[in-house]
Design a protein around this motif. Structure first.
Motif, short mmCIF file in Angstrom:
data_model
loop_
_atom_site.label_atom_id
_atom_site.label_comp_id
_atom_site.label_asym_id
_atom_site.label_seq_id
_atom_site.Cartn_x
_atom_site.Cartn_y
_atom_site.Cartn_z
N GLU A 20 0.85 -1.19 0.00
CA GLU A 20 0.00 0.00 0.00
C GLU A 20 0.88 1.24 0.00
OE1 GLU A 20 -3.44 2.13 2.69
OE2 GLU A 20 -3.06 -0.01 2.95
N GLN A 21 0.59 2.15 -0.89
CA GLN A 21 1.37 3.37 -1.04
C GLN A 21 0.61 4.56 -0.45
OE1 GLN A 21 4.48 3.27 -2.50
NE2 GLN A 21 4.20 1.07 -2.66
N ALA A 22 1.33 5.62 -0.17
CA ALA A 22 0.70 6.83 0.37
C ALA A 22 -0.30 7.41 -0.62
CB ALA A 22 1.77 7.87 0.71
N SER A 23 -0.01 7.30 -1.91
CA SER A 23 -0.93 7.83 -2.92
C SER A 23 -2.26 7.09 -2.91
CB SER A 23 -0.29 7.76 -4.31
OG SER A 23 0.11 6.44 -4.60
N ARG A 25 -3.70 5.72 -0.20
CA ARG A 25 -4.42 6.22 0.97
C ARG A 25 -4.99 7.61 0.71
NH1 ARG A 25 -0.12 3.73 3.38
NH2 ARG A 25 1.07 5.65 3.54
N ARG A 26 -4.20 8.47 0.09
CA ARG A 26 -4.67 9.83 -0.19
C ARG A 26 -5.83 9.82 -1.18
NH1 ARG A 26 1.25 11.72 0.02
NH2 ARG A 26 1.30 10.76 -2.03
N THR A 27 -5.77 8.95 -2.17
CA THR A 27 -6.86 8.86 -3.14
C THR A 27 -8.15 8.40 -2.46
OG1 THR A 27 -5.31 8.38 -4.92
CG2 THR A 27 -7.61 7.81 -5.31
N ILE A 28 -8.06 7.45 -1.56
CA ILE A 28 -9.24 6.98 -0.83
C ILE A 28 -9.79 8.09 0.06
CG2 ILE A 28 -10.02 5.36 0.95
CD1 ILE A 28 -8.07 3.31 -0.34
N ILE A 29 -8.91 8.83 0.73
CA ILE A 29 -9.36 9.94 1.59
C ILE A 29 -10.08 11.01 0.76
CG2 ILE A 29 -8.54 11.88 3.00
CD1 ILE A 29 -6.34 9.93 4.03
N VAL A 30 -9.50 11.38 -0.37
CA VAL A 30 -10.11 12.40 -1.23
C VAL A 30 -11.44 11.89 -1.80
CG1 VAL A 30 -9.83 13.63 -3.43
CG2 VAL A 30 -7.96 13.57 -1.79
N THR A 31 -11.52 10.61 -2.11
CA THR A 31 -12.77 10.03 -2.61
C THR A 31 -13.87 10.14 -1.56
OG1 THR A 31 -11.52 8.48 -3.98
CG2 THR A 31 -13.83 7.95 -3.59
N VAL A 32 -13.53 9.81 -0.32
CA VAL A 32 -14.52 9.89 0.77
C VAL A 32 -14.95 11.34 1.01
CG1 VAL A 32 -14.84 9.53 3.25
CG2 VAL A 32 -13.77 7.75 1.86
N ILE A 33 -14.00 12.25 1.04
CA ILE A 33 -14.34 13.67 1.24
C ILE A 33 -15.25 14.16 0.12
CG2 ILE A 33 -13.40 16.01 1.26
CD1 ILE A 33 -10.92 14.84 2.69
N THR A 34 -14.92 13.81 -1.11
CA THR A 34 -15.74 14.23 -2.25
C THR A 34 -17.14 13.66 -2.17
OG1 THR A 34 -13.75 14.36 -3.62
CG2 THR A 34 -15.86 14.28 -4.78
N ALA A 35 -17.25 12.39 -1.78
CA ALA A 35 -18.57 11.75 -1.68
C ALA A 35 -19.40 12.39 -0.56
CB ALA A 35 -18.41 10.26 -1.43
N ALA A 71 -9.27 4.66 -7.02
CA ALA A 71 -9.02 3.94 -5.78
C ALA A 71 -9.15 2.44 -6.01
CB ALA A 71 -9.98 4.40 -4.68
N PHE A 72 -10.16 2.03 -6.77
CA PHE A 72 -10.33 0.61 -7.10
C PHE A 72 -9.12 0.08 -7.86
CE2 PHE A 72 -11.58 -2.54 -10.30
CZ PHE A 72 -11.99 -3.57 -9.46
N ALA A 73 -8.60 0.86 -8.80
CA ALA A 73 -7.44 0.44 -9.59
C ALA A 73 -6.21 0.23 -8.70
CB ALA A 73 -7.14 1.46 -10.68
N TYR A 74 -5.99 1.13 -7.73
CA TYR A 74 -4.88 0.95 -6.79
C TYR A 74 -5.02 -0.37 -6.03
CZ TYR A 74 -2.72 5.63 -6.84
OH TYR A 74 -2.04 6.76 -7.17
N ILE A 75 -6.20 -0.59 -5.48
CA ILE A 75 -6.44 -1.79 -4.67
C ILE A 75 -6.34 -3.05 -5.51
CG2 ILE A 75 -8.18 -2.99 -3.28
CD1 ILE A 75 -9.12 -0.12 -2.43
N TYR A 76 -6.93 -3.02 -6.69
CA TYR A 76 -6.91 -4.19 -7.58
C TYR A 76 -5.48 -4.52 -8.00
CZ TYR A 76 -8.53 -7.36 -11.22
OH TYR A 76 -8.76 -8.47 -11.98
N ALA A 77 -4.70 -3.52 -8.36
CA ALA A 77 -3.31 -3.75 -8.78
C ALA A 77 -2.49 -4.33 -7.63
CB ALA A 77 -2.69 -2.45 -9.27
N ARG A 78 -2.72 -3.81 -6.42
CA ARG A 78 -1.97 -4.32 -5.26
C ARG A 78 -2.33 -5.77 -4.97
NH1 ARG A 78 -3.72 -3.87 -0.24
NH2 ARG A 78 -4.93 -2.00 -0.67
N ARG A 79 -3.60 -6.09 -5.00
CA ARG A 79 -4.03 -7.45 -4.67
C ARG A 79 -3.62 -8.48 -5.72
NH1 ARG A 79 -10.00 -6.31 -2.11
NH2 ARG A 79 -9.21 -5.32 -0.23
#
Length: 88
Positions: A20-23, A25-35, A71-79
């Motif tokens: 898991e990279q900092a980017s 986590r930041r993308t997930i945080i920004v996604t939640v704030i935007t939602a 965010a999904f792409a980050y998680i999918y690529a990591r898994r």
């Protein structure tokens, strides 16, 4: 050429996307704030009868969707980073 010889030229294709990279986590945080802001604008637009807030909230849905896909792409690529069927 023998199979053993070919292995000398092969290498791993995992380049830190297995962690898991900092980017991410930041993308997930920004996604939640935007939602959250999107929901707040839509509700405020409905409650106060503001077409501008409602329209902007609905417009933010496209941004939240795009960020969610990222965010999904980050998680999918990591898994699936170690899966040889994928090339990230």
């Amino acid at each position: 050429m023998h199979l053993k010889d070919i292995r000398l030229w092969q290498h791993d294709h995992v380049f830190d996307q297995d962690r898991e990279q900092a980017s991410e986590r930041r993308t997930i945080i920004v996604t939640v704030i935007t939602a959250v802001m999107m929901i707040a604008e839509i509700l405020a637009g409905i409650i106060f009868g503001s077409m501008a807030l409602l329209a902007d909230g609905l417009h933010m849905a496209s941004h939240a969707t795009a960020l969610g896909i990222s965010a999904f792409a980050y998680i999918y690529a990591r898994r699936h980073s170690a899966d040889s069927r994928f090339n990230f």
